[in-house]
Design a protein around this motif. Structure first.
Motif, mmCIF file in Angstrom:
data_model
loop_
_atom_site.group_PDB
_atom_site.id
_atom_site.type_symbol
_atom_site.label_atom_id
_atom_site.label_comp_id
_atom_site.label_asym_id
_atom_site.label_seq_id
_atom_site.Cartn_x
_atom_site.Cartn_y
_atom_site.Cartn_z
ATOM 1 N N UNK A 1 53.549 -87.993 -52.513
ATOM 2 C CA UNK A 1 53.614 -86.688 -52.961
ATOM 3 C C UNK A 1 53.041 -86.255 -53.895
ATOM 4 N N UNK A 2 51.509 -86.663 -53.877
ATOM 5 C CA UNK A 2 50.645 -85.563 -54.710
ATOM 6 C C UNK A 2 50.851 -84.609 -55.623
ATOM 7 N N UNK A 3 51.436 -83.291 -55.162
ATOM 8 C CA UNK A 3 52.004 -82.197 -55.726
ATOM 9 C C UNK A 3 52.240 -82.335 -56.340
ATOM 10 N N UNK A 4 53.682 -83.041 -56.671
ATOM 11 C CA UNK A 4 55.068 -83.392 -57.272
ATOM 12 C C UNK A 4 54.698 -83.830 -58.517
ATOM 13 N N UNK A 5 53.187 -84.482 -59.115
ATOM 14 C CA UNK A 5 52.390 -84.897 -60.222
ATOM 15 C C UNK A 5 51.361 -84.372 -60.487
ATOM 16 N N UNK A 6 51.442 -83.030 -60.973
ATOM 17 C CA UNK A 6 50.892 -81.821 -61.759
ATOM 18 C C UNK A 6 51.214 -81.964 -62.981
ATOM 19 N N UNK A 7 50.777 -81.048 -63.856
ATOM 20 C CA UNK A 7 51.007 -80.371 -65.193
ATOM 21 C C UNK A 7 49.757 -79.333 -65.179
ATOM 22 N N UNK A 8 50.451 -77.855 -64.876
ATOM 23 C CA UNK A 8 49.993 -77.054 -65.242
ATOM 24 C C UNK A 8 50.266 -76.155 -66.329
ATOM 25 N N UNK A 9 48.782 -75.653 -66.370
ATOM 26 C CA UNK A 9 49.430 -73.899 -67.630
ATOM 27 C C UNK A 9 48.971 -72.544 -66.634
ATOM 28 N N UNK A 10 50.019 -71.602 -65.928
ATOM 29 C CA UNK A 10 49.028 -70.637 -65.502
ATOM 30 C C UNK A 10 50.255 -69.590 -66.289
ATOM 31 N N UNK A 11 48.705 -68.871 -66.548
ATOM 32 C CA UNK A 11 49.484 -67.277 -67.542
ATOM 33 C C UNK A 11 50.418 -67.837 -68.594
ATOM 34 N N UNK A 12 51.450 -68.119 -69.221
ATOM 35 C CA UNK A 12 52.080 -68.049 -70.056
ATOM 36 C C UNK A 12 53.359 -69.072 -70.119
ATOM 37 N N UNK A 13 53.209 -69.831 -68.815
ATOM 38 C CA UNK A 13 53.852 -70.788 -68.457
ATOM 39 C C UNK A 13 53.407 -71.944 -68.122
ATOM 40 N N UNK A 14 54.489 -73.323 -68.328
ATOM 41 C CA UNK A 14 54.100 -74.972 -68.369
ATOM 42 C C UNK A 14 54.564 -74.528 -66.926
ATOM 43 N N UNK A 15 53.866 -75.296 -65.926
ATOM 44 C CA UNK A 15 55.234 -75.847 -64.350
ATOM 45 C C UNK A 15 54.827 -77.874 -65.069
ATOM 46 N N UNK A 16 55.445 -78.152 -64.587
ATOM 47 C CA UNK A 16 55.936 -79.670 -64.639
ATOM 48 C C UNK A 16 55.808 -80.282 -63.449
ATOM 49 N N UNK A 17 55.366 -81.138 -62.571
ATOM 50 C CA UNK A 17 56.424 -81.527 -61.164
ATOM 51 C C UNK A 17 56.770 -82.876 -61.731
ATOM 52 N N UNK A 18 57.687 -82.757 -61.000
ATOM 53 C CA UNK A 18 59.248 -83.763 -60.445
ATOM 54 C C UNK A 18 59.109 -85.253 -60.739
ATOM 55 N N UNK A 19 56.993 -85.681 -60.160
ATOM 56 C CA UNK A 19 57.528 -87.182 -60.438
ATOM 57 C C UNK A 19 56.412 -87.293 -61.083
ATOM 58 N N UNK A 20 56.109 -86.021 -62.326
ATOM 59 C CA UNK A 20 54.922 -86.597 -63.406
ATOM 60 C C UNK A 20 55.555 -87.203 -64.649
ATOM 61 N N UNK A 21 55.417 -88.610 -64.544
ATOM 62 C CA UNK A 21 56.035 -89.791 -65.649
ATOM 63 C C UNK A 21 56.243 -89.325 -66.923
#
Length: 334
Positions: free
Chosen positions: A46-66
């Motif tokens: 499930x590749x979409x759960x392994x991403x780190x992104x910054x959008x505007x003022x928020x950091x989003x870290x997927x649950x599968x990120x090591x």
């Protein structure tokens, strides 16, 4: 049986009634001990759960990120340093390279009464906490509920200090504090309902000029669960502390914000005496079980060190504060 969905949609169709495996550093051990059974869904594809992104003022870290990837990410290091520091210090390099954000947040307790074949405590479906009448020397010193096992997640401490939210499948968001509740339910380490899937964590942008630190105290420098750990976030302007967040782990059955410590720091000049006064409030009013009472002084020393590390050169160097911990740390347990 293990199934490998390749999208979030496929995962949600399969998740009900199955264990969810990410890095496997916790689930595989519990299956080996007979504490977890049945079919599994593995998040490997499930590749979409392994991403780190910054959008505007928020950091989003997927649950599968090591965990190791979280600690090494330049955006996290620059903008969310308290989280990066905590991720880079937990467990061992081998575990950080395998364990995931979601797995760290949702892992089960590391109590030696629970982690054995034939466990019969609350966490294993029984009717009591065996640690209360037994060896609880590395258990909670802030006693919030029937289960004495300290909460095991360092990333939960960091995210609590960062006032983060979890994202659950379906779009619902919860504050990190709501994920763990108040510690009164001895059978649950977290409050996700059966079949729910944690997809990501959202962390608000830190403040301009923010100073952060992470400090853990353990009986060994590596490969040991902390006796206590702390994440601190501070902002100093015009010679005074204007913002303070202090969260701790290893000392209660949930991660905790220390409101009394935060309030003591606000609007005050960052002096050694102030930091010592504030740290002394950690665990104030706690009634620890007798075998874990020594941990309160270690908690206070841990908080003090984290405060000193966060403030660094902001604290005058012409005086120092020494905290003596008059307690023997118990020998390591398997």
């Amino acid at each position: 049986m293990i199934e490998f969905p390749d999208s979030t949609e496929a995962l949600l169709r399969l998740a009900s009634g199955r264990s969810v495996r990410a890095g496997g550093t916790d689930l595989q051990e519990r299956r080996h001990l007979g504490l977890a059974r049945g079919p599994m869904v593995d998040l490997r594809d499930v590749k979409e759960l392994a991403t780190i992104t910054v959008t505007g003022e928020t950091l989003r870290v997927g649950a599968r990120v090591r965990v190791a990837a979280l600690a090494a990410d330049p955006a996290v290091q620059h903008g969310w340093s308290g989280l990066a520091l905590a991720a880079g210090a937990l467990a061992t390099p081998e575990i950080r390279n395998q364990a995931t954000l979601g797995g760290n947040l949702l892992q089960s307790v590391r109590c030696w009464y629970f982690r054995r074949p034939g466990a019969r405590c609350f966490q294993a479906g029984g009717e009591g906490c065996e640690a209360r009448a037994g060896d609880h020397s590395l258990h909670s010193c802030i006693d919030l509920g029937p289960c004495l096992a300290p909460h095991p997640s360092t990333l939960a401490v960091a995210l609590l200090a960062h006032e983060a939210e979890i994202e659950v499948a379906g779009g619902e968001r919860w504050p990190v504090a709501a994920l763990y509740g108040d510690g009164s339910d001895p059978r649950r380490v977290h409050r996700l309902p059966p079949g729910a899937v944690l997809l990501a964590v959202h962390v608000p942008r830190t403040l301009p000029g923010e100073r952060a630190a992470y400090h853990r105290t353990s009986s060994r420098s590596r490969a040991e669960w902390p006796i206590a750990d702390a994440v601190v976030r501070l902002v100093v302007t015009d010679g005074a502390i204007r913002y303070a967040r202090v969260a701790v782990g290893g000392v209660a059955n949930i991660p905790l914000r220390l409101g009394a410590v935060e309030q003591r720091l606000l609007a005050q000049a960052p002096t050694p005496a102030l930091l010592a006064d504030a740290a002394a409030l950690a665990g104030e009013g706690a009634r620890p079980p007798p075998g874990a009472a020594y941990k309160l002084e270690i908690l206070r020393a841990t908080v003090l060190t984290a405060l000193e590390q966060a403030l660094g050169e902001a604290v005058p160097k012409d005086s120092t504060t020494v905290v003596a911990v008059d307690a023997a740390v118990p020998e390591d347990r398997p």
